[in-house]
Structure formats: C-alpha cells, structure tokens
Motif scaffolding. Structure first.
Motif, PDB file in Angstrom:
ATOM      1  N   LYS A 107       0.871  -1.179   0.000  1.00  0.00           N
ATOM      2  CA  LYS A 107       0.000   0.000   0.000  1.00  0.00           C
ATOM      3  C   LYS A 107       0.903   1.223   0.000  1.00  0.00           C
ATOM      4  O   LYS A 107       1.869   1.293   0.758  1.00  0.00           O
ATOM      5  N   PHE A 108       0.580   2.173  -0.862  1.00  0.00           N
ATOM      6  CA  PHE A 108       1.414   3.365  -0.966  1.00  0.00           C
ATOM      7  C   PHE A 108       0.560   4.613  -1.113  1.00  0.00           C
ATOM      8  O   PHE A 108      -0.616   4.546  -1.457  1.00  0.00           O
ATOM      9  N   MET A 109       1.179   5.755  -0.836  1.00  0.00           N
ATOM     10  CA  MET A 109       0.543   7.058  -1.037  1.00  0.00           C
ATOM     11  C   MET A 109       1.554   7.973  -1.722  1.00  0.00           C
ATOM     12  O   MET A 109       2.694   8.094  -1.271  1.00  0.00           O
ATOM     13  N   VAL A 110       1.110   8.585  -2.805  1.00  0.00           N
ATOM     14  CA  VAL A 110       1.933   9.524  -3.567  1.00  0.00           C
ATOM     15  C   VAL A 110       1.059  10.697  -3.996  1.00  0.00           C
ATOM     16  O   VAL A 110      -0.150  10.705  -3.770  1.00  0.00           O
ATOM     17  N   ASP A 111       1.682  11.644  -4.690  1.00  0.00           N
ATOM     18  CA  ASP A 111       0.946  12.829  -5.119  1.00  0.00           C
ATOM     19  C   ASP A 111       0.244  12.659  -6.461  1.00  0.00           C
ATOM     20  O   ASP A 111      -0.737  13.346  -6.738  1.00  0.00           O
ATOM     21  N   SER A 112       0.748  11.738  -7.316  1.00  0.00           N
ATOM     22  CA  SER A 112       0.235  11.678  -8.687  1.00  0.00           C
ATOM     23  C   SER A 112       0.663  10.374  -9.359  1.00  0.00           C
ATOM     24  O   SER A 112       1.435   9.595  -8.798  1.00  0.00           O
ATOM     25  N   ILE A 113       0.203  10.182 -10.587  1.00  0.00           N
ATOM     26  CA  ILE A 113       0.642   9.032 -11.371  1.00  0.00           C
ATOM     27  C   ILE A 113       2.147   9.116 -11.607  1.00  0.00           C
ATOM     28  O   ILE A 113       2.848   8.103 -11.561  1.00  0.00           O
ATOM     29  N   ALA A 114       2.667  10.309 -11.830  1.00  0.00           N
ATOM     30  CA  ALA A 114       4.118  10.473 -11.985  1.00  0.00           C
ATOM     31  C   ALA A 114       4.830  10.052 -10.695  1.00  0.00           C
ATOM     32  O   ALA A 114       5.898   9.437 -10.742  1.00  0.00           O
ATOM     33  N   GLY A 115       4.225  10.347  -9.558  1.00  0.00           N
ATOM     34  CA  GLY A 115       4.785   9.903  -8.284  1.00  0.00           C
ATOM     35  C   GLY A 115       4.779   8.387  -8.176  1.00  0.00           C
ATOM     36  O   GLY A 115       5.730   7.792  -7.665  1.00  0.00           O
ATOM     37  N   TYR A 116       3.706   7.763  -8.662  1.00  0.00           N
ATOM     38  CA  TYR A 116       3.660   6.299  -8.679  1.00  0.00           C
ATOM     39  C   TYR A 116       4.742   5.745  -9.593  1.00  0.00           C
ATOM     40  O   TYR A 116       5.421   4.773  -9.259  1.00  0.00           O
ATOM     41  N   ASP A 117       4.925   6.348 -10.765  1.00  0.00           N
ATOM     42  CA  ASP A 117       5.937   5.866 -11.702  1.00  0.00           C
ATOM     43  C   ASP A 117       7.328   5.914 -11.061  1.00  0.00           C
ATOM     44  O   ASP A 117       8.106   4.968 -11.198  1.00  0.00           O
ATOM     45  N   ALA A 118       7.632   6.981 -10.351  1.00  0.00           N
ATOM     46  CA  ALA A 118       8.928   7.088  -9.662  1.00  0.00           C
ATOM     47  C   ALA A 118       9.047   6.008  -8.584  1.00  0.00           C
ATOM     48  O   ALA A 118      10.103   5.381  -8.434  1.00  0.00           O
ATOM     49  N   LEU A 119       7.963   5.774  -7.857  1.00  0.00           N
ATOM     50  CA  LEU A 119       7.945   4.715  -6.841  1.00  0.00           C
ATOM     51  C   LEU A 119       8.169   3.347  -7.501  1.00  0.00           C
ATOM     52  O   LEU A 119       8.969   2.541  -7.017  1.00  0.00           O
ATOM     53  N   TYR A 120       7.487   3.091  -8.597  1.00  0.00           N
ATOM     54  CA  TYR A 120       7.620   1.826  -9.319  1.00  0.00           C
ATOM     55  C   TYR A 120       9.069   1.589  -9.741  1.00  0.00           C
ATOM     56  O   TYR A 120       9.611   0.497  -9.573  1.00  0.00           O
ATOM     57  N   LYS A 121       9.714   2.624 -10.252  1.00  0.00           N
ATOM     58  CA  LYS A 121      11.102   2.494 -10.703  1.00  0.00           C
ATOM     59  C   LYS A 121      12.040   2.176  -9.539  1.00  0.00           C
ATOM     60  O   LYS A 121      12.992   1.415  -9.703  1.00  0.00           O
ATOM     61  N   ARG A 122      11.757   2.731  -8.361  1.00  0.00           N
ATOM     62  CA  ARG A 122      12.562   2.388  -7.178  1.00  0.00           C
ATOM     63  C   ARG A 122      12.264   0.972  -6.714  1.00  0.00           C
ATOM     64  O   ARG A 122      13.166   0.237  -6.316  1.00  0.00           O
ATOM     65  N   LEU A 123      11.002   0.580  -6.775  1.00  0.00           N
ATOM     66  CA  LEU A 123      10.593  -0.746  -6.316  1.00  0.00           C
ATOM     67  C   LEU A 123      11.243  -1.857  -7.132  1.00  0.00           C
ATOM     68  O   LEU A 123      11.725  -2.841  -6.568  1.00  0.00           O
ATOM     69  N   ILE A 124      11.274  -1.719  -8.435  1.00  0.00           N
ATOM     70  CA  ILE A 124      11.825  -2.799  -9.261  1.00  0.00           C
ATOM     71  C   ILE A 124      13.345  -2.912  -9.141  1.00  0.00           C
ATOM     72  O   ILE A 124      13.916  -3.911  -9.567  1.00  0.00           O
ATOM     73  N   LYS A 125      13.984  -1.912  -8.539  1.00  0.00           N
ATOM     74  CA  LYS A 125      15.426  -2.000  -8.284  1.00  0.00           C
ATOM     75  C   LYS A 125      15.732  -2.765  -7.000  1.00  0.00           C
ATOM     76  O   LYS A 125      16.855  -3.208  -6.802  1.00  0.00           O
ATOM     77  N   VAL A 126      14.733  -2.925  -6.144  1.00  0.00           N
ATOM     78  CA  VAL A 126      14.930  -3.550  -4.831  1.00  0.00           C
ATOM     79  C   VAL A 126      15.259  -5.033  -4.952  1.00  0.00           C
ATOM     80  O   VAL A 126      16.163  -5.533  -4.290  1.00  0.00           O
ATOM     81  N   ALA A 127      14.504  -5.744  -5.778  1.00  0.00           N
ATOM     82  CA  ALA A 127      14.678  -7.199  -5.909  1.00  0.00           C
ATOM     83  C   ALA A 127      14.063  -7.652  -7.222  1.00  0.00           C
ATOM     84  O   ALA A 127      13.270  -6.935  -7.832  1.00  0.00           O
ATOM     85  N   ASN A 128      14.395  -8.855  -7.639  1.00  0.00           N
ATOM     86  CA  ASN A 128      13.860  -9.436  -8.853  1.00  0.00           C
ATOM     87  C   ASN A 128      12.395  -9.819  -8.635  1.00  0.00           C
ATOM     88  O   ASN A 128      12.084 -10.614  -7.753  1.00  0.00           O
TER      89      ASN A 128
END
Length: 154
Positions: A107-128
C-alpha cells in the motif's frame, strides 16, 4: 486484560492526546490506576506507540494505491533483501506477505501518477520481481486505525 483495560485502550485509540485524567474518567477509574494500567499496557507491548494521524490530502498525497507482486524467488535471503529495500521507500505505508496467488501487497501514497511511476522504478530495483501490477483507490469508504477489542481474552 479486563474491561477497564479495554476502556483505556478504546479511549487511547479514539484520541491518544487526552490527559490521563480524561482517559481515567472514560475508563471509570482514578488517575493513578489508569496511569499504571497504561504503563503496563505499554510495557507488555499492547500499546506499541502513540502517534498523530495526518491528513494525506493536506500533505499533497492524493493518490493511494495497492501494488500486487508475484515473485519466482521464495528464499529467506530474497525476502530479507526485498523487505529491507521496500522499508526504505517512504511512500510505502504497508507491506504484506500474502497467501494465495499474490505474494506481496504494497500500500502506498503519492501525489500523482508520476509519483507512482517514480515509486515503481525504485521498487523494481529492490529485488527481482516476476509480476507487478497496481490498482488505485478511487474513494476510501472506510478508514480507521482503531482495532476491534471484542477479541481480547481475559
């Protein structure tokens, strides 16, 4: 845990900023026993901490979403790396390991879809990750931090 403890917990869940006198009054006891009970509930870990609840909209966090994750890796090392990595992402407010078809729910909270995209890019770097999909909340129909106290034994 008796009825007085439950009343104290209910009062604290409703508004932890109240004085010990106010909490004691709501529980039907005097201040000293109420303070001792609160201290015991804290020492036992039943009360984990007292916090302020903030209004996400007033903090420009207008987009709440849920990320569904599947992974092909189920090792202890992977889980530790993933958990630690996700814990360092402040926009993630909850992380659950699930049963069933989905391995993890974020579950996450961001300001916008662009905020989600930035979160997604960080998330996929965490693990496979094998599969990542997200859904966004259109409207919150119920929100509470108050836990039900009807299941407490004692």
């Amino acid at each position: 845990m008796d009825q007085i403890d439950r009343k104290i917990l209910a009062a604290l869940q409703s508004d932890a900023s109240g004085s010990v006198a106010e909490i004691a009054e709501r529980a039907g006891v005097s201040q000293t026993p109420a303070w001792r009970r609160i201290k015991r509930l804290e020492d036992e870990g039943i009360i984990r901490k007292r916090v302020a609840l903030l209004d996400p909209a007033k903090l420009n966090l207008g987009l709440t979403g849920f990320i569904l994750i599947r992974t092909a890796t189920h090792s202890e090392e992977w889980l530790q790396k993933f958990s630690e990595g996700v814990s360092r992402i402040p926009e993630v407010i909850e992380l659950h390991r699930m049963s069933g078809d989905i391995d993890y729910l974020v579950k996450f909270m961001v300001d916008s879809i662009a905020g989600y995209d930035a979160l997604y890019k960080r998330l996929i770097k965490v693990a496979n990750l094998s599969d990542v999909s997200a859904g966004f909340s259109m409207e919150c129909l119920k929100y509470t931090t108050e836990l039900p106290l009807d299941y407490v034994k004692g």
